[in-house]
Design an enzyme around this catalytic site. Structure first.
Site, PDB file in Angstrom:
ATOM      1  N   ARG A 177       5.354   9.905  -0.156  1.00 57.76           N
ATOM      2  CA  ARG A 177       5.491  10.942  -1.177  1.00 57.76           C
ATOM      3  C   ARG A 177       4.212  11.774  -1.168  1.00 57.76           C
ATOM      4  NH1 ARG A 177       2.153   8.430  -5.110  1.00 57.76           N
ATOM      5  NH2 ARG A 177       1.262   6.842  -3.792  1.00 57.76           N
ATOM      6  N   ARG A 181       4.124  20.494  -6.135  1.00 55.59           N
ATOM      7  CA  ARG A 181       4.862  20.900  -7.331  1.00 55.59           C
ATOM      8  C   ARG A 181       4.778  22.414  -7.475  1.00 55.59           C
ATOM      9  NH1 ARG A 181       2.175  16.431 -11.254  1.00 55.59           N
ATOM     10  NH2 ARG A 181       3.132  14.586 -10.314  1.00 55.59           N
ATOM     11  N   ARG A 255      -8.018  -3.743   3.389  1.00 48.22           N
ATOM     12  CA  ARG A 255      -9.036  -2.749   3.090  1.00 48.22           C
ATOM     13  C   ARG A 255      -9.769  -3.193   1.834  1.00 48.22           C
ATOM     14  NH1 ARG A 255     -10.512   0.526   6.721  1.00 48.22           N
ATOM     15  NH2 ARG A 255     -11.138   2.067   5.171  1.00 48.22           N
ATOM     16  N   ARG A 286     -14.100   9.186  -3.681  1.00 42.56           N
ATOM     17  CA  ARG A 286     -13.938   9.777  -5.015  1.00 42.56           C
ATOM     18  C   ARG A 286     -15.011   9.266  -5.951  1.00 42.56           C
ATOM     19  NH1 ARG A 286      -8.179   6.742  -6.605  1.00 42.56           N
ATOM     20  NH2 ARG A 286      -9.022   4.643  -6.549  1.00 42.56           N
ATOM     21  N   GLU A 309     -16.859   5.647  -4.710  1.00 41.06           N
ATOM     22  CA  GLU A 309     -16.045   4.677  -3.964  1.00 41.06           C
ATOM     23  C   GLU A 309     -16.136   4.924  -2.464  1.00 41.06           C
ATOM     24  OE1 GLU A 309     -12.027   4.316  -5.226  1.00 41.06           O
ATOM     25  OE2 GLU A 309     -12.561   3.863  -7.296  1.00 41.06           O
ATOM     26  N   TYR A 360       0.989  -4.610  -1.974  1.00 38.53           N
ATOM     27  CA  TYR A 360       0.302  -3.843  -2.999  1.00 38.53           C
ATOM     28  C   TYR A 360       1.200  -3.748  -4.223  1.00 38.53           C
ATOM     29  CZ  TYR A 360      -2.315  -0.659  -5.718  1.00 38.53           C
ATOM     30  OH  TYR A 360      -3.035  -0.133  -6.763  1.00 38.53           O
ATOM     31  N   ASP A 362       1.262  -2.569  -8.294  1.00 43.41           N
ATOM     32  CA  ASP A 362       0.629  -2.049  -9.498  1.00 43.41           C
ATOM     33  C   ASP A 362       0.733  -3.111 -10.585  1.00 43.41           C
ATOM     34  OD1 ASP A 362      -0.376   0.474  -8.865  1.00 43.41           O
ATOM     35  OD2 ASP A 362       1.600   1.410  -9.042  1.00 43.41           O
TER      36      ASP A 362
HETATM   37  P1  FAD Z   1      -5.197 -10.470  -9.069  1.00 45.20           P
HETATM   38  O1  FAD Z   1      -5.492  -9.597 -10.231  1.00 45.20           O
HETATM   39  O2  FAD Z   1      -5.885 -10.194  -7.790  1.00 45.20           O
HETATM   40  O3  FAD Z   1      -5.487 -11.974  -9.507  1.00 45.20           O
HETATM   41  C1  FAD Z   1      -5.556 -13.049  -8.610  1.00 45.20           C
HETATM   42  C2  FAD Z   1      -6.550 -14.064  -9.166  1.00 45.20           C
HETATM   43  O4  FAD Z   1      -6.489 -15.263  -8.392  1.00 45.20           O
HETATM   44  C3  FAD Z   1      -7.992 -13.584  -9.088  1.00 45.20           C
HETATM   45  O5  FAD Z   1      -8.593 -13.658 -10.354  1.00 45.20           O
HETATM   46  C4  FAD Z   1      -8.638 -14.547  -8.084  1.00 45.20           C
HETATM   47  O6  FAD Z   1     -10.002 -14.805  -8.369  1.00 45.20           O
HETATM   48  C5  FAD Z   1      -7.786 -15.790  -8.265  1.00 45.20           C
HETATM   49  N1  FAD Z   1      -7.831 -16.714  -7.115  1.00 45.20           N
HETATM   50  C6  FAD Z   1      -7.632 -16.405  -5.810  1.00 45.20           C
HETATM   51  N2  FAD Z   1      -7.747 -17.510  -5.039  1.00 45.20           N
HETATM   52  C7  FAD Z   1      -8.017 -18.548  -5.878  1.00 45.20           C
HETATM   53  C8  FAD Z   1      -8.256 -19.940  -5.682  1.00 45.20           C
HETATM   54  N3  FAD Z   1      -8.234 -20.496  -4.453  1.00 45.20           N
HETATM   55  N4  FAD Z   1      -8.509 -20.717  -6.767  1.00 45.20           N
HETATM   56  C9  FAD Z   1      -8.540 -20.162  -8.017  1.00 45.20           C
HETATM   57  N5  FAD Z   1      -8.320 -18.849  -8.259  1.00 45.20           N
HETATM   58  C10 FAD Z   1      -8.069 -18.044  -7.195  1.00 45.20           C
HETATM   59  N6  FAD Z   1      -2.619  -1.222 -10.725  1.00 45.20           N
HETATM   60  C11 FAD Z   1      -2.162  -0.285 -11.599  1.00 45.20           C
HETATM   61  O7  FAD Z   1      -1.123  -0.477 -12.219  1.00 45.20           O
HETATM   62  N7  FAD Z   1      -2.873   0.867 -11.822  1.00 45.20           N
HETATM   63  C12 FAD Z   1      -4.040   1.135 -11.187  1.00 45.20           C
HETATM   64  O8  FAD Z   1      -4.650   2.193 -11.409  1.00 45.20           O
HETATM   65  C13 FAD Z   1      -4.535   0.173 -10.244  1.00 45.20           C
HETATM   66  N8  FAD Z   1      -5.687   0.394  -9.568  1.00 45.20           N
HETATM   67  C14 FAD Z   1      -6.121  -0.538  -8.661  1.00 45.20           C
HETATM   68  C15 FAD Z   1      -7.305  -0.298  -7.966  1.00 45.20           C
HETATM   69  C16 FAD Z   1      -7.766  -1.220  -7.040  1.00 45.20           C
HETATM   70  C17 FAD Z   1      -9.053  -0.954  -6.285  1.00 45.20           C
HETATM   71  C18 FAD Z   1      -7.029  -2.413  -6.801  1.00 45.20           C
HETATM   72  C19 FAD Z   1      -7.494  -3.418  -5.797  1.00 45.20           C
HETATM   73  C20 FAD Z   1      -5.864  -2.657  -7.496  1.00 45.20           C
HETATM   74  C21 FAD Z   1      -5.393  -1.725  -8.434  1.00 45.20           C
HETATM   75  N9  FAD Z   1      -4.226  -1.959  -9.162  1.00 45.20           N
HETATM   76  C22 FAD Z   1      -3.776  -1.018 -10.047  1.00 45.20           C
HETATM   77  C23 FAD Z   1      -3.423  -3.182  -8.934  1.00 45.20           C
HETATM   78  C24 FAD Z   1      -3.769  -4.332  -9.893  1.00 45.20           C
HETATM   79  O9  FAD Z   1      -5.108  -4.719  -9.709  1.00 45.20           O
HETATM   80  C25 FAD Z   1      -2.809  -5.486  -9.582  1.00 45.20           C
HETATM   81  O10 FAD Z   1      -1.496  -5.095  -9.904  1.00 45.20           O
HETATM   82  C26 FAD Z   1      -3.087  -6.750 -10.328  1.00 45.20           C
HETATM   83  O11 FAD Z   1      -4.424  -7.118 -10.181  1.00 45.20           O
HETATM   84  C27 FAD Z   1      -2.189  -7.820  -9.768  1.00 45.20           C
HETATM   85  O12 FAD Z   1      -2.403  -9.013 -10.400  1.00 45.20           O
HETATM   86  P2  FAD Z   1      -2.318 -10.384  -9.607  1.00 45.20           P
HETATM   87  O13 FAD Z   1      -2.296 -11.425 -10.663  1.00 45.20           O
HETATM   88  O14 FAD Z   1      -1.224 -10.358  -8.640  1.00 45.20           O
HETATM   89  O15 FAD Z   1      -3.641 -10.464  -8.723  1.00 45.20           O
HETATM   90  N1  UDP Z   2      -4.289  11.290  -0.093  1.00 43.55           N
HETATM   91  C1  UDP Z   2      -4.888  12.404   0.440  1.00 43.55           C
HETATM   92  N2  UDP Z   2      -5.703  13.172  -0.342  1.00 43.55           N
HETATM   93  C2  UDP Z   2      -5.947  12.879  -1.640  1.00 43.55           C
HETATM   94  C3  UDP Z   2      -5.326  11.744  -2.191  1.00 43.55           C
HETATM   95  C4  UDP Z   2      -4.503  10.963  -1.391  1.00 43.55           C
HETATM   96  O1  UDP Z   2      -4.705  12.703   1.605  1.00 43.55           O
HETATM   97  O2  UDP Z   2      -6.709  13.624  -2.307  1.00 43.55           O
HETATM   98  C5  UDP Z   2      -3.421  10.465   0.792  1.00 43.55           C
HETATM   99  C6  UDP Z   2      -4.230   9.402   1.544  1.00 43.55           C
HETATM  100  O3  UDP Z   2      -3.663   9.229   2.831  1.00 43.55           O
HETATM  101  C7  UDP Z   2      -4.019   8.158   0.704  1.00 43.55           C
HETATM  102  C8  UDP Z   2      -2.589   8.352   0.211  1.00 43.55           C
HETATM  103  O4  UDP Z   2      -2.445   9.774   0.043  1.00 43.55           O
HETATM  104  O5  UDP Z   2      -4.158   6.992   1.462  1.00 43.55           O
HETATM  105  C9  UDP Z   2      -2.305   7.636  -1.109  1.00 43.55           C
HETATM  106  O6  UDP Z   2      -3.234   8.048  -2.077  1.00 43.55           O
HETATM  107  P1  UDP Z   2      -3.249   7.537  -3.581  1.00 43.55           P
HETATM  108  O7  UDP Z   2      -4.359   8.228  -4.275  1.00 43.55           O
HETATM  109  O8  UDP Z   2      -1.871   7.632  -4.116  1.00 43.55           O
HETATM  110  O9  UDP Z   2      -3.578   5.998  -3.373  1.00 43.55           O
HETATM  111  P2  UDP Z   2      -4.513   5.000  -4.195  1.00 43.55           P
HETATM  112  O10 UDP Z   2      -5.843   5.069  -3.539  1.00 43.55           O
HETATM  113  O11 UDP Z   2      -4.523   5.449  -5.618  1.00 43.55           O
HETATM  114  O12 UDP Z   2      -3.833   3.689  -3.977  1.00 43.55           O
END
Ligand code: FAD
Ligand code: UDP
Length: 394
Positions: A177, A181, A255, A286, A309, A360, A362
């Site tokens: 996607r 817009r 990553r 960003r 970042e 991945y 959310d």
């Molecule tokens: P996690 O939150 O990763 O929890 C797993 C836990 O297991 C951790 O605390 C870890 O320490 C523990 N663990 C692992 N191995 C062991 C072990 N052997 N023993 C004991 N404990 C252990 N989602 C959104 O909706 N909006 C966002 O804007 C958004 N931004 C994000 C940005 C980033 C950089 C990242 C990485 C994720 C983002 N997410 C976002 C996704 C969000 O973080 C996840 O949906 C959420 O964390 C998932 O929860 P989880 O319980 O699956 O995993």
């Molecule tokens: N992307 C881009 N320019 C931007 C933002 C996103 O080209 O300014 C592309 C890039 O390839 C990225 C993908 O769109 O990997 C998804 O971006 P998004 O911001 O949705 O992902 P997030 O980092 O929030 O998971």
């Protein structure tokens, strides 16, 4: 002592906490949560910056949004939400544009005002170089959707930095996607419900774990204590899937992101919460400015916290953040899925969450998936002894 629990949950992220909360509150089961880190909450954890008190998201900015009514009603039991609406801006050379690509961006970029129809016509012409369905890589796909000028300014550099690869070498499926817009709408998410937890993520996460039947042990790695847990204890594992099986089918690649934190001596660094830096010459992807997530709060007026970042491949000691969709990883996932099914059948271990499924997710997806796993698998097992079905797609 690990005896006397009805359920062991490995990991206290949203997946683990949702399962634990349901088992404790709905079924009255005794739940033990083991967490490797020194705090609960997984990657959604946040804390006040010590110098300014500004809430920072330690593992990257987290924005809550969902269209799933059940998830929205569930999360509202634990926290109220603000009316924050996410918007992202994109910096190219010396200009800052309204993002995602919309009429404001097109007008500013091409230096001329367009009606929606004129803009549509312009982008249709510029994107005719490739047929979307025939695109062989990310570059061709993107050009087929937005045209070469917008691709080169807003996508090429950002994507190259995010994935450390020339977009010509990346699969076309990374960009599914890429909306343009043809109006001035610049809300980032299209979901029905959106907001940030009024008292912060950690207060929300702690509330989920509050039930008296839930015990959390921090700083405990499951693999250090596994042998002391009575065999057959129902277990929900949300750590890395490959680690559980001793990497027997190979290591997944991930990553990761480095966050460079800075307290800037101003009340407002960039005027908004997120600015993407799309030029390839700028090393970071960003900048997040956390105060703007909570304009309603009383934060200091002379200081602000920003995170730059930097995206890179994760080494073995790094936090795994984003799964990488390659044929090699997909193949390993298939092998681990088979192992996981057998483990559920034979040892009552169910795999879930972002690390446990190498997907991945959310936050709303992790919570939704945990609610379904609870209803369809965990509750029937805990109440009637139904066998745990270990397929990873709850
Ligand atoms: P996690 O939150 O990763 O929890 C797993 C836990 O297991 C951790 O605390 C870890 O320490 C523990 N663990 C692992 N191995 C062991 C072990 N052997 N023993 C004991 N404990 C252990 N989602 C959104 O909706 N909006 C966002 O804007 C958004 N931004 C994000 C940005 C980033 C950089 C990242 C990485 C994720 C983002 N997410 C976002 C996704 C969000 O973080 C996840 O949906 C959420 O964390 C998932 O929860 P989880 O319980 O699956 O995993
Ligand atoms: N992307 C881009 N320019 C931007 C933002 C996103 O080209 O300014 C592309 C890039 O390839 C990225 C993908 O769109 O990997 C998804 O971006 P998004 O911001 O949705 O992902 P997030 O980092 O929030 O998971």
């Amino acid at each position: 002592d690990f005896a006397g629990y009805d359920l062991v949950v490995v990991g206290s992220g949203f997946f683990g906490l949702t399962v634990a909360e349901r088992a404790a509150a709905e079924l009255g089961k005794k739940v033990l949560i083991l967490e490797r880190r020194s705090h609960l909450g997984g990657n959604a954890y946040s804390e006040p910056d010590p110098e300014t008190g500004i809430e920072v998201h330690k593992y990257g900015a987290h924005l809550f949004h969902t269209s799933n009514k059940r998830v929205w009603e569930y999360v509202n039991r634990f926290t109220e939400f603000t009316n924050y609406q996410h918007r992202v801006f994109a910096r190219v050379k010396d200009q800052v544009y309204s993002f995602p690509m919309n009429l404001a961006l097109i007008n500013q970029f091409f230096g001329k005002s367009h009606t929606p129809d004129e803009a549509r016509e312009l982008i249709a012409k510029q994107s005719s170089e490739f047929e979307t369905s025939a695109a062989q890589n990310l570059e061709e796909k993107a050009i087929s959707l937005v045209g070469r000028p917008l691709y080169e300014a807003f996508i090429r550099g950002y994507t190259a930095k995010q994935w450390e690869n020339d977009p010509k070498n990346l699969g076309e499926n990374i960009i599914t996607r890429l909306p343009v817009r043809y109006n001035f709408d610049n809300r980032y998410f299209n979901d029905t419900y959106e907001g940030l937890p009024v008292n912060g993520y950690t207060a929300w996460l702690e509330k989920m774990a509050e039930h008296e039947n839930i015990e959390i042990r921090l700083n405990v790695d499951y693999f250090d204590v596994r042998e002391h847990i009575p065999a057959g204890t129902p277990t929900v594992y949300t750590g890395p899937l490959d680690r559980y099986f001793g990497y027997s089918a190979g290591r997944f690649t991930w990553r990761t992101v480095d966050f460079e934190s800075e307290v800037a001596e101003t009340g407002d660094f960039q005027g908004t919460s997120v600015v993407n830096y799309n030029d390839q010459e700028v090393p970071y992807t960003r900048i997040i400015e956390f105060r703007h997530f909570h304009p309603e709060r009383d934060y200091p007026k002379d200081k602000t916290v920003i995170f730059r970042e930097y995206s890179r491949f994760a080494g073995e000691e790094d936090e795994p953040y984003y799964p990488i969709n390659t044929p090699e990883n997909r193949e390993k996932l298939e092998a681990y899925r088979e192992l996981a099914k057998a483990e559920a059948r034979e040892k009552n271990v169910l795999f879930g969450g972002r690390l446990g499924t190498y997907k991945y997710l959310d936050m709303h997806m992790a919570i939704g998936s945990a609610l379904s796993a609870f209803d369809n698998k965990i509750a029937p097992h805990l109440t009637d002894g139904a066998p745990l079905d270990g397929s990873l797609d709850a």
